[in-house]
Design an enzyme around this catalytic site. Structure first.
Site, PDB file in Angstrom:
ATOM      1  N   GLU A  48    -100.740 -40.924 -10.524  1.00 12.52           N
ATOM      2  CA  GLU A  48     -99.334 -40.220 -10.775  1.00 12.52           C
ATOM      3  C   GLU A  48     -99.033 -39.223  -9.831  1.00 12.52           C
ATOM      4  O   GLU A  48     -97.796 -39.321  -8.939  1.00 12.52           O
ATOM      5  CB  GLU A  48     -99.262 -39.561 -12.138  1.00 12.52           C
ATOM      6  CG  GLU A  48     -99.524 -40.383 -13.217  1.00 12.52           C
ATOM      7  CD  GLU A  48    -101.090 -40.466 -13.788  1.00 12.52           C
ATOM      8  OE1 GLU A  48    -100.974 -40.573 -15.013  1.00 12.52           O
ATOM      9  OE2 GLU A  48    -101.804 -40.303 -12.848  1.00 12.52           O
ATOM     10  N   CYS A  76    -102.379 -37.257 -17.905  1.00  4.55           N
ATOM     11  CA  CYS A  76    -103.152 -35.890 -18.387  1.00  4.55           C
ATOM     12  C   CYS A  76    -102.070 -34.767 -18.052  1.00  4.55           C
ATOM     13  O   CYS A  76    -100.983 -35.010 -17.828  1.00  4.55           O
ATOM     14  CB  CYS A  76    -104.352 -35.836 -17.460  1.00  4.55           C
ATOM     15  SG  CYS A  76    -103.987 -35.355 -15.932  1.00  4.55           S
ATOM     16  N   CYS A  79    -100.880 -34.152 -14.459  1.00  4.06           N
ATOM     17  CA  CYS A  79     -99.725 -35.283 -14.245  1.00  4.06           C
ATOM     18  C   CYS A  79     -98.456 -35.042 -14.972  1.00  4.06           C
ATOM     19  O   CYS A  79     -97.387 -35.475 -14.384  1.00  4.06           O
ATOM     20  CB  CYS A  79    -100.274 -36.469 -14.302  1.00  4.06           C
ATOM     21  SG  CYS A  79    -101.753 -36.888 -13.189  1.00  4.06           S
TER      22      CYS A  79
END
Length: 142
Positions: A48, A76, A79
């Protein structure tokens, strides 16, 4: 989402965790990336983050207004924060990540008081395909 899966397969072929991301606007893919944590020796080289950096360069802007991101695994917290800061319009992800996810699991970044922009979120797109890819990757490493 097909571009994200393609990037995940390329990452897997390099020995990286098979996660891919693609960013599009108006039906045109601006950027795609797979994880490069090991090859770059960079813990922040998630798919990402790399896709966001490339899309920002392509648009010559730090904001990705009107853009959507497609990811093979729930982002996560790091990101999710980058997605928020980039002002991405929509997040589409394949498999949920109960252990490390930061959108529907864990810190749920977009629901927190420090989040200034929350994209529309759509999960579960091609979930079984993404889960199988990840499971196969980790089984082969054991």
């Amino acid at each position: 989402m097909s571009c994200a899966f393609s990037a995940a397969r390329v990452a897997m072929a390099r020995g990286e965790v098979p996660i891919g991301a693609a960013i599009a606007r108006n039906g045109r893919v601006l950027a795609r990336a797979g994880n490069q944590v090991l090859s770059d020796r960079d813990p922040a080289a998630h798919a990402e983050i790399l896709a966001i950096r490339r899309a920002c360069l392509a648009l010559a802007s730090e904001r990705l207004y009107g853009c959507d991101i497609y990811v093979t695994l729930e982002p996560c917290a790091m990101c999710a924060a980058a997605i928020s800061f980039a002002r991405l319009r929509r997040l589409y992800f394949a498999a949920p990540d109960p252990k490390s996810g930061g959108v529907e699991h864990g810190v749920r970044f977009f629901a927190g008081p420090s989040c200034h922009h929350a994209p529309e979120v759509y999960g579960g797109i091609r979930e079984s395909e993404a889960a199988l890819m990840l499971r196969s990757f980790f089984e082969a490493r054991r």
